[in-house]
Scaffold this motif. Structure first.
Motif, PDB file in Angstrom:
ATOM      1  N   LEU A 151       5.676  12.090   4.101  1.00  0.00           N
ATOM      2  CA  LEU A 151       4.319  12.652   4.163  1.00  0.00           C
ATOM      3  C   LEU A 151       3.792  12.716   5.599  1.00  0.00           C
ATOM      4  O   LEU A 151       3.339  13.765   6.069  1.00  0.00           O
ATOM      5  CB  LEU A 151       3.382  11.804   3.300  1.00  0.00           C
ATOM      6  N   GLY A 152       3.855  11.593   6.291  1.00  0.00           N
ATOM      7  CA  GLY A 152       3.363  11.540   7.673  1.00  0.00           C
ATOM      8  C   GLY A 152       4.114  12.489   8.591  1.00  0.00           C
ATOM      9  O   GLY A 152       3.511  13.337   9.265  1.00  0.00           O
ATOM     10  N   ASN A 159       0.805  -1.224   0.000  1.00  0.00           N
ATOM     11  CA  ASN A 159       0.000   0.000   0.000  1.00  0.00           C
ATOM     12  C   ASN A 159       0.836   1.271   0.000  1.00  0.00           C
ATOM     13  O   ASN A 159       0.504   2.244   0.657  1.00  0.00           O
ATOM     14  CB  ASN A 159      -0.959   0.040   1.199  1.00  0.00           C
ATOM     15  N   LEU A 160       1.911   1.266  -0.780  1.00  0.00           N
ATOM     16  CA  LEU A 160       2.637   2.526  -0.970  1.00  0.00           C
ATOM     17  C   LEU A 160       1.784   3.420  -1.857  1.00  0.00           C
ATOM     18  O   LEU A 160       0.907   2.956  -2.577  1.00  0.00           O
ATOM     19  CB  LEU A 160       3.991   2.260  -1.626  1.00  0.00           C
ATOM     20  N   PHE A 161       2.062   4.731  -1.798  1.00  0.00           N
ATOM     21  CA  PHE A 161       1.299   5.659  -2.630  1.00  0.00           C
ATOM     22  C   PHE A 161       1.979   5.756  -3.988  1.00  0.00           C
ATOM     23  O   PHE A 161       3.066   6.315  -4.102  1.00  0.00           O
ATOM     24  CB  PHE A 161       1.226   7.027  -1.952  1.00  0.00           C
ATOM     25  N   PRO A 162       1.357   5.225  -5.038  1.00  0.00           N
ATOM     26  CA  PRO A 162       2.063   5.082  -6.327  1.00  0.00           C
ATOM     27  C   PRO A 162       2.395   6.415  -6.992  1.00  0.00           C
ATOM     28  O   PRO A 162       3.276   6.468  -7.826  1.00  0.00           O
ATOM     29  CB  PRO A 162       1.085   4.270  -7.175  1.00  0.00           C
ATOM     30  N   HIS A 163       1.684   7.484  -6.622  1.00  0.00           N
ATOM     31  CA  HIS A 163       1.917   8.763  -7.302  1.00  0.00           C
ATOM     32  C   HIS A 163       3.003   9.583  -6.615  1.00  0.00           C
ATOM     33  O   HIS A 163       3.324  10.670  -7.064  1.00  0.00           O
ATOM     34  CB  HIS A 163       0.626   9.556  -7.377  1.00  0.00           C
ATOM     35  N   LEU A 164       3.551   9.071  -5.517  1.00  0.00           N
ATOM     36  CA  LEU A 164       4.588   9.812  -4.800  1.00  0.00           C
ATOM     37  C   LEU A 164       5.904   9.033  -4.860  1.00  0.00           C
ATOM     38  O   LEU A 164       5.894   7.807  -4.916  1.00  0.00           O
ATOM     39  CB  LEU A 164       4.181  10.004  -3.334  1.00  0.00           C
ATOM     40  N   ARG A 183       8.479   3.832   5.913  1.00  0.00           N
ATOM     41  CA  ARG A 183       7.409   4.822   6.019  1.00  0.00           C
ATOM     42  C   ARG A 183       6.745   4.764   7.394  1.00  0.00           C
ATOM     43  O   ARG A 183       6.466   5.785   8.015  1.00  0.00           O
ATOM     44  CB  ARG A 183       6.364   4.586   4.922  1.00  0.00           C
TER      45      ARG A 183
END
Lengths: 246, 403
Positions: free
Chosen positions: A104-105, A91-96, A153
């Motif tokens: 981010l956090g 569940n990594l953020f694919p657009h980042l 992360r």
């Protein structure tokens, strides 16, 4: 023993009519590594997801780091700040980029400035062994690398507790080890960990306590030695014999 | 394994096919007898259509209805003394396009040079264009070229200013076109004087700029867990989607005045713009919802797990992915919206189509429908295709479809 950091008392959860968790009791001490295993559908993922309120329990109490999980949004937010989670599907953020995924956090939840967050992210990437991938996108990495980024992360928030929901189940066999190595190092560093996994080698080496789940209940718990060498319940013996056979 | 690999096999490059024109023709057009016949027949048909088309354009057609009224088509009754404002905005527009090209694409492309060549060719041809007009077009060219080279020179440093300029451009257009105050600098030009392509573009820009955020909010509202908000959004979307745009326009023009207290009137152009925005927002919402539903549950969970709150989760994680996934659909909708603005001609506004109808009503141009409509169709096509082309570039730049 010091005071427990996670206390669960009589936790119940239903999906519609289905009784998924039937009165789970558990105490986890600071720095303890807990491994939860059991057949699929036994409620182990559901249980671990209750700890940071991705699932809502409907009866009983869960106290994490002195805060009781309730409908109060502030309590949930406070607990999520202290609890990191690693998922089966990464569940990594694919657009980042990897770097943005990790910072981010810290930037928006911990309110650190960008430089500090990136410095810590770099340290974490070195710790999980992939500093050179910082500016790539998740889609450019292998599964094992992605899972290590996901661990970084979660660690970037400097949590007191780490939850792992079958972290190696979606990986190719030759990538499992690189992820387990990182988790082992993390356990040695004194992190409190709750791990749902079928990696019995890892459990034997790292776990302080093991819990065997079946049909929404804790069937048996104990140290790895007790579980592997002297299992008490027939259900545990049967399950172990099935997964240890090959 | 029983055998061992003694020598590793060489790594070879893929086989290359030599490209020759004859080879290409044989492969693609004359592969079989059937292909050959198809090629010849369709080739003849294309030549015939082109021949008839060009013959009509160059000999039969009488273009006076178009060339005499270029000013009207472009800007309606907008006062000539204020033309400089429109040109100023056009320069800025050309500069922005040039900048975007330079910053984001960073290479010259045939399409760009062809567009830049248009005013030069027009100038050489001496089409009935005033000297001032093509001078202005040449300045636009210059602005675009300056922007392009600046953008290519400093792609990193100009990225943010370019985006800010794009965002500022829309309100700036409204401000400068409309003006303010009785007299002096930038006197007010009331909306009843706006017309032609100017009005069409303004309505489209209004529609796109406002319907987009409203649509996103409606889509989010429709997914909301709060029943009141959810119901409200669903009811709005389903009602608007069940009604043709033209009825909304008529309601805005004819019925709204009955509901307003005496003495208060709302500008007709604004009423039309609001109807278009309301209409487009409902469709926008459904498209965005499609994007939202394509985001896997794990993304929400991961955002929750690192402690992002609801707004942060939407802004940083969900919407960027959802909107990126629906760019092609959204651009398709924007193109549709631009063409739909022509419906305002039916409620009496003088947009491009309205002006065309007005000109055709002039006894001097009786029977010139074909020329006039071909001309405005060409204008609509140029803008629609530009949007389509732009979105294709945007998709490539953002890597839509690759992960």
């Amino acid at each position: 023993m010091s005071e427990p950091i996670i206390i669960c008392r009589d936790v119940h959860k239903w999906y519609g009519q289905f009784h998924a968790l039937r009165g789970i009791d558990m105490e986890v001490q600071k720095g303890e590594v807990v491994v939860i295993f059991g057949p699929s559908g036994s409620g182990k993922s559901t249980f671990i997801r209750c700890i940071n309120r991705l699932e809502e329990h409907q009866r009983g109490t869960i106290i994490v780091d002195g805060i009781e999980l309730s409908h109060d949004v502030r309590n949930i937010a406070a607990i999520r700040r202290e609890v990191g989670m690693v998922f089966q599907q990464f569940n990594l953020f694919p657009h980042l980029t990897v770097m943005q995924n990790i910072t981010l956090g810290p930037i928006y939840v911990r309110k650190w400035n960008k430089d500090k967050a990136e410095e810590i992210a770099m340290q974490l990437l070195e710790r999980v062994g992939i500093p050179e991938q910082a500016h790539k996108y998740p889609g450019q990495l292998s599964g094992g690398q992605q899972q290590r980024v996901a661990i970084a992360r979660a660690l970037a928030m400097q949590p007191k507790i780490m939850l792992f929901d079958e972290p190696t189940s979606a990986l190719d066999p030759e990538m499992i080890k690189e992820v387990l190595d990182v988790m082992e190092e993390l356990a040695e560093s004194g992190m409190t960990m709750m791990v749902v996994t079928h990696e019995m080698g890892f459990a034997r080496a790292v776990a302080d306590t093991m819990y065997f789940f079946d049909e929404g209940q804790v069937v048996e718990s104990g140290t790895p030695e007790q579980i592997f060498e002297h299992p008490q319940e027939d259900r545990t013996k049967l399950f172990l014999s099935q997964i240890l056979q090959h | 394994m029983t055998t061992t690999l003694t020598s590793q096999k060489e790594i070879l490059p893929p086989p290359t096919e030599r490209f020759t024109i004859l080879g290409w023709l044989k492969k693609n057009l004359f592969g079989t007898w059937f292909d050959a016949i198809l090629t010849v027949v369709s080739g003849l048909f294309i030549i015939y259509v082109l021949y008839m088309g060009f013959r009509w354009i160059l000999t039969t057609a009488q273009w006076a209805a178009v060339t005499d009224n270029l000013q009207l088509y472009m800007k309606g009754q907008y006062p000539a003394s204020e033309d400089w404002r429109l040109w100023l905005l056009m320069y800025l527009f050309a500069l922005i396009i040039g900048l975007m090209w330079g910053v984001f694409l960073r290479r010259a492309e045939a399409v760009g040079w062809i567009l830049l060549a248009v005013p030069v060719i027009l100038a050489l041809w001496m089409v009935k264009l005033e000297r001032a007009a093509w001078l202005n077009l040449l300045i636009m060219d210059a602005a675009a070229i300056v922007g392009y080279f600046l953008g290519r020179r400093y792609p990193q440093r100009l990225q943010r200013p370019t985006i800010i300029l794009i965002l500022l451009y829309m309100p700036l257009v409204i401000l400068i076109v409309r003006g303010f105050g009785e007299s002096g600098f930038l006197p007010l030009v009331t909306t009843n004087l706006w017309g032609g392509l100017l009005l069409s573009l303004l309505l489209a820009i209004f529609g796109i700029v406002f319907s987009f955020p409203v649509g996103v909010l409606l889509a989010l509202g429709r997914q909301s867990r709060m029943p009141a908000i959810k119901t409200l959004c669903v009811v709005y979307i389903e009602i608007i989607r069940g009604v043709p745009l033209i009825t909304l326009l008529f309601m805005g023009q004819l019925m709204l005045p009955f509901f307003l207290p005496a003495g208060i009137t709302i500008d007709r152009v604004i009423r039309a713009a609001v109807a278009i925005i309301m209409f487009a927002a409902a469709y926008m919402a459904e498209n965005v919802r499609g994007g939202l539903q394509s985001i896997p549950k794990g993304q929400y969970e991961a955002a929750d797990a690192i402690g992002l709150n609801g707004v942060q989760k939407m802004v940083f994680i969900i919407l960027p992915q959802a909107l990126r996934a629906v760019i092609p659909v959204l651009v398709g909708q924007f193109i549709g919206l631009f063409k739909d603005t022509s419906l305002v001609a039916l409620v009496g506004l003088l947009d491009l189509l309205g002006i065309a109808r007005g000109i055709l009503a002039n006894p001097n141009y009786i029977g010139r429908q074909l020329e006039v409509f071909a001309f405005i169709a060409l204008i609509y096509w140029v803008f629609s295709y530009a949007m389509s082309y732009g979105s294709e570039r945007l998709e490539t730049a953002l890597g839509v479809g690759e992960r």
